[in-house]
Write an enzyme that holds these catalytic residues in place. Sequence first.
Site, PDB file in Angstrom:
ATOM      1  CG  ASP A 120     -31.670  -3.819  -8.627  1.00 17.23           C
ATOM      2  OD1 ASP A 120     -30.604  -4.405  -8.417  1.00 17.23           O
ATOM      3  OD2 ASP A 120     -32.074  -2.877  -7.935  1.00 17.23           O
ATOM      4  CB  CYS A 180     -12.265  -3.981   6.393  1.00 17.56           C
ATOM      5  SG  CYS A 180     -13.542  -3.734   5.128  1.00 17.56           S
ATOM      6  CB  CYS A 183     -11.611  -0.463   9.953  1.00 21.87           C
ATOM      7  SG  CYS A 183     -12.886   0.815   9.918  1.00 21.87           S
ATOM      8  CB  CYS A 186     -19.450  -0.260   8.734  1.00 19.38           C
ATOM      9  SG  CYS A 186     -18.638  -1.870   8.674  1.00 19.38           S
ATOM     10  CB  CYS A 190     -24.960  -1.074  11.827  1.00 20.57           C
ATOM     11  SG  CYS A 190     -26.475  -1.929  11.301  1.00 20.57           S
ATOM     12  CB  CYS A 233     -22.867   0.723   6.837  1.00 23.77           C
ATOM     13  SG  CYS A 233     -23.741   0.469   5.287  1.00 23.77           S
ATOM     14  CB  CYS A 237     -16.978   3.319   4.899  1.00 25.06           C
ATOM     15  SG  CYS A 237     -15.702   2.356   4.053  1.00 25.06           S
TER      16      CYS A 237
END
Length: 328
Positions: A120, A180, A183, A186, A190, A233, A237
């Site tokens: 970061d 994914c 699917c 998520c 959300c 999310c 999963c």
Amino acid sequence: MIKDEIIKFCEGLGLDTLGFIKCREFTELKSFFYERKEKGLENEFEEKDVLKRINPYIYMEEGKTIISIAFPYLHDVNYFDNGFSVYTRGTDYHRVVKSYLEKICEFIESKGGKASSFVDSNFLPERYIAYLGKVGFVGKNNLIITEKYGSYVFLGEIITNLEIETEERDYREIQNFKECGECELCYKACPSKAINSYKKNSNICVSYFTQKKELEDKHIKLLKGRVFGCDSCQTSCPYNEKIEYSNIKDFYPYDFMNRDNSIDLINVSTKEFKESFFRTSCGWRGKNVLKRNALIKINNDNGDISNIKTDSTYLKDYVNRLLKRNKI
């Protein structure tokens, strides 16, 4: 081979999920970042200069290879639902990941190379780099998802001037979300629909709202008890259902971060804050923003905030706004 030596050294530190890519300008991302800028999808935490986001040579002119490393943080413990994302429960990951990366840099330098580490602390697209290096894939939830630890990982990068063998993923596949499949759990989970089948908008992400200094009433409503971050999310999963846990002790949750701590946070002094919450991955945001979110949580849980005393004009304003909303 130096690549094998680096992998072996990392494994000795308990790190077994890493990838290597060529150091280069990510020109293929230029149009993506400019489109986000034009559509007003950037937020105040993002670098506004697109060129700084795609050019690793800013950080090391002689860079040849970028190493991406995943740091798992989820432990085998019952995480009490107190409104804090699980990634915030242990020691600040910036400090922890940096300490590991510095050891790896020292090892590379002992082999005659130069190395710089980042967590970061640069503007590069770390999830994209991890995707290219096969650390994991990018899911529909916009998170990097590793085979062993799911999405419960922090990412760190090292740029080195050593020429290291790479095996990269085709960047053109990133938007296919082939792992994914059909699917969309998520998307359904959300709370603000920041992720869906046609766009990703971090400006309406609930995790982002918990970090904003000022909140509109409609955003306050969306928090729904979240104090910092949002795991919706992730918890929805399927790739996070059967994963291995972290062996990094520093990420084990502090006792004060794994209980109902809203009242503690409301009453915490500056000195107490520095000795507790400031040591975590959410402490950087400061005492008042976290206190505000705790106020909202208490109010959301039908607690009485009318008798809460504070010298902060900022917090008084939110108390008054919440009390006014309660009467409507």
